[in-house]
Design an enzyme around this catalytic site. Structure first.
Site, PDB file in Angstrom:
ATOM      1  CG  ASN A   1      -1.677   1.108   1.492  1.00 38.58           C
ATOM      2  OD1 ASN A   1      -1.762   2.047   0.603  1.00 38.58           O
ATOM      3  ND2 ASN A   1      -2.360   1.355   2.663  1.00 38.58           N
ATOM      4  CD1 TRP A   2       3.820   0.758  -2.165  1.00 40.12           C
ATOM      5  CD2 TRP A   2       3.781   1.559  -4.599  1.00 40.12           C
ATOM      6  NE1 TRP A   2       4.317  -0.370  -3.227  1.00 40.12           N
ATOM      7  CE2 TRP A   2       4.508   0.292  -4.317  1.00 40.12           C
ATOM      8  CE3 TRP A   2       3.914   2.282  -5.744  1.00 40.12           C
ATOM      9  CZ2 TRP A   2       5.207  -0.469  -5.570  1.00 40.12           C
ATOM     10  CZ3 TRP A   2       4.482   1.618  -6.862  1.00 40.12           C
ATOM     11  CH2 TRP A   2       4.929   0.416  -6.662  1.00 40.12           C
ATOM     12  CE  LYS A   3      -0.178   3.140   4.554  1.00 42.40           C
ATOM     13  NZ  LYS A   3      -0.364   3.473   6.170  1.00 42.40           N
TER      14      LYS A   3
ATOM     15  CG  HIS B   1      -5.914   1.830   5.224  1.00 42.08           C
ATOM     16  ND1 HIS B   1      -5.552   2.937   6.173  1.00 42.08           N
ATOM     17  CD2 HIS B   1      -4.940   1.051   4.968  1.00 42.08           C
ATOM     18  CE1 HIS B   1      -4.004   2.485   6.262  1.00 42.08           C
ATOM     19  NE2 HIS B   1      -3.883   1.428   5.744  1.00 42.08           N
TER      20      HIS B   1
ATOM     21  CD  GLU C   1      -2.979   5.591   6.865  1.00 40.09           C
ATOM     22  OE1 GLU C   1      -2.864   5.539   5.494  1.00 40.09           O
ATOM     23  OE2 GLU C   1      -2.193   5.090   7.450  1.00 40.09           O
TER      24      GLU C   1
ATOM     25  CD  GLU D   1      -3.568  -2.421   7.389  1.00 45.29           C
ATOM     26  OE1 GLU D   1      -2.361  -2.650   7.006  1.00 45.29           O
ATOM     27  OE2 GLU D   1      -4.383  -1.479   6.989  1.00 45.29           O
TER      28      GLU D   1
ATOM     29  N   GLY E   1       2.276   2.240  10.682  1.00 41.94           N
ATOM     30  CA  GLY E   1       3.301   3.446  10.766  1.00 41.94           C
ATOM     31  C   GLY E   1       3.991   3.704  12.029  1.00 41.94           C
TER      32      GLY E   1
ATOM     33  CB  SER F   1       4.877  -1.751  11.954  1.00 34.62           C
ATOM     34  OG  SER F   1       4.721  -0.472  12.297  1.00 34.62           O
TER      35      SER F   1
ATOM     36  N   GLY G   1       4.864   1.195   4.795  1.00 30.06           N
ATOM     37  CA  GLY G   1       6.191   1.987   4.624  1.00 30.06           C
ATOM     38  C   GLY G   1       7.238   1.139   3.990  1.00 30.06           C
TER      39      GLY G   1
HETATM   40  P1  PGA Z   1       2.656   0.383   7.785  1.00 26.59           P
HETATM   41  O1  PGA Z   1       1.092   0.640   6.970  1.00 26.59           O
HETATM   42  O2  PGA Z   1       3.147  -1.076   7.042  1.00 26.59           O
HETATM   43  O3  PGA Z   1       3.571   1.511   7.240  1.00 26.59           O
HETATM   44  O4  PGA Z   1       2.633   0.164   9.062  1.00 26.59           O
HETATM   45  C1  PGA Z   1       0.300  -0.439   6.735  1.00 26.59           C
HETATM   46  C2  PGA Z   1      -1.038   0.042   6.307  1.00 26.59           C
HETATM   47  O5  PGA Z   1      -1.351   1.043   6.770  1.00 26.59           O
HETATM   48  O6  PGA Z   1      -1.610  -0.905   5.332  1.00 26.59           O
END
Ligand code: PGA
Length: 251
Positions: free
Chosen positions: A9-11, A96, A98, A168, A174, A214, A236
């Site tokens: 997931n490159w966000k 997600h 976020e 998640e 993150g 993470s 990340g």
């Molecule tokens: P992260 O993000 O690996 O940077 O913790 C995971 C995600 O939000 O899908």
């Protein structure tokens, strides 16, 4: 035996050029004939079409990070399932944390998006997870159960077989704090039991439940060795080709 699925997931990272570079490093660093897992990358909307072209002759699949549930019309800033299909997406991340916490997405909205994605055969990667205060209050299972039941409301067995679930924990995204493999596996087992209750043995045994939060090249192997952890949704660490390739190889 479930085949593991690793998704990046490159966000809101990587412009067009950076996307081209990252894809080129991934495709040259991975031996496609020996891939023992499914690999998906989810770049920003603006790079999807180019990513599709670059990934065409590889085994890496394309996903988007979000979509809206309406077909078309006056929804400024939104994107539809058919638009994503038209640029080669096979997957779409839905719900997600976020999107839930920063953009106020509700379980009902997420359910509508999952239904719509299914209609156009986009495979949803449906995200669930508890906040730190919810874990500390001992209500993780209650929170997950509500998200799963609401998100999958009116989803048929046939549709369910196209859906990937990503667990998640929000406190692990993150932050560098990963759920321990045991903590994650426990919630994965619980999610599988909810799928069993609603859809029966065959679907619950086959549903892919990814862990996210993470995940990196150091902890992936142990997490992925757990029986009920069928892959990873990586943020990340998926932006660094070397780390992402190591995670893929760990699967
Ligand atoms: P992260 O993000 O690996 O940077 O913790 C995971 C995600 O939000 O899908």
């Amino acid at each position: 035996m479930r085949r593991k699925v690793i998704a990046g997931n490159w966000k809101m990272n990587n412009d067009l050029k950076e996307t081209q570079n990252l894809i080129s490093k991934l495709t040259s660093g991975l031996s496609m004939d020996n891939l023992n897992c499914d690999v998906i990358v989810c770049p920003a909307f603006t790079s999807l079409s180019e990513a599709h072209t670059l990934l065409k002759d590889t085994k890496i699949k394309l996903g988007a990070q979000n979509m809206y549930f309406e077909t078309s019309g006056a929804f400024t800033g939104e994107i539809s399932d058919s638009m994503l299909k038209s640029v080669g997406c096979e997957y779409v991340i839905i719900g997600h944390s976020e999107r839930r916490t920063i953009f106020g997405e509700t379980d009902e909205l997420i359910n509508n998006k999952i239904k719509k994605a299914n209609l156009s055969a986009l495979k949803p990667i449906f995200c669930v997870g508890e906040l730190l205060e919810e874990r500390e209050a001992g209500i993780t299972e209650k929170v997950i159960e509500k998200q799963i039941r609401s998100g999958l409301m009116d989803i048929s067995s046939e549709e369910m077989s196209n859906i990937i679930i990503a667990y998640e924990p929000v406190w692990a995204i993150g932050t560098g704090k990963t759920a321990s493999p045991e903590q994650a596996d426990e919630v994965h087992k619980f999610i599988r039991s909810l799928i069993y209750d609603k859809y029966g043995a065959s679907i619950s045994e086959n549903v892919i439940i990814q862990y996210g939060g993470s995940v990196n090249n150091k902890n992936a192997k142990e997490l992925l060795s757990k029986k009920d952890i069928d892959g990873a949704l990586v943020g990340g660490a998926s932006l660094k080709s070397d780390a992402f390739i190591e995670i893929i190889l760990a699967a």
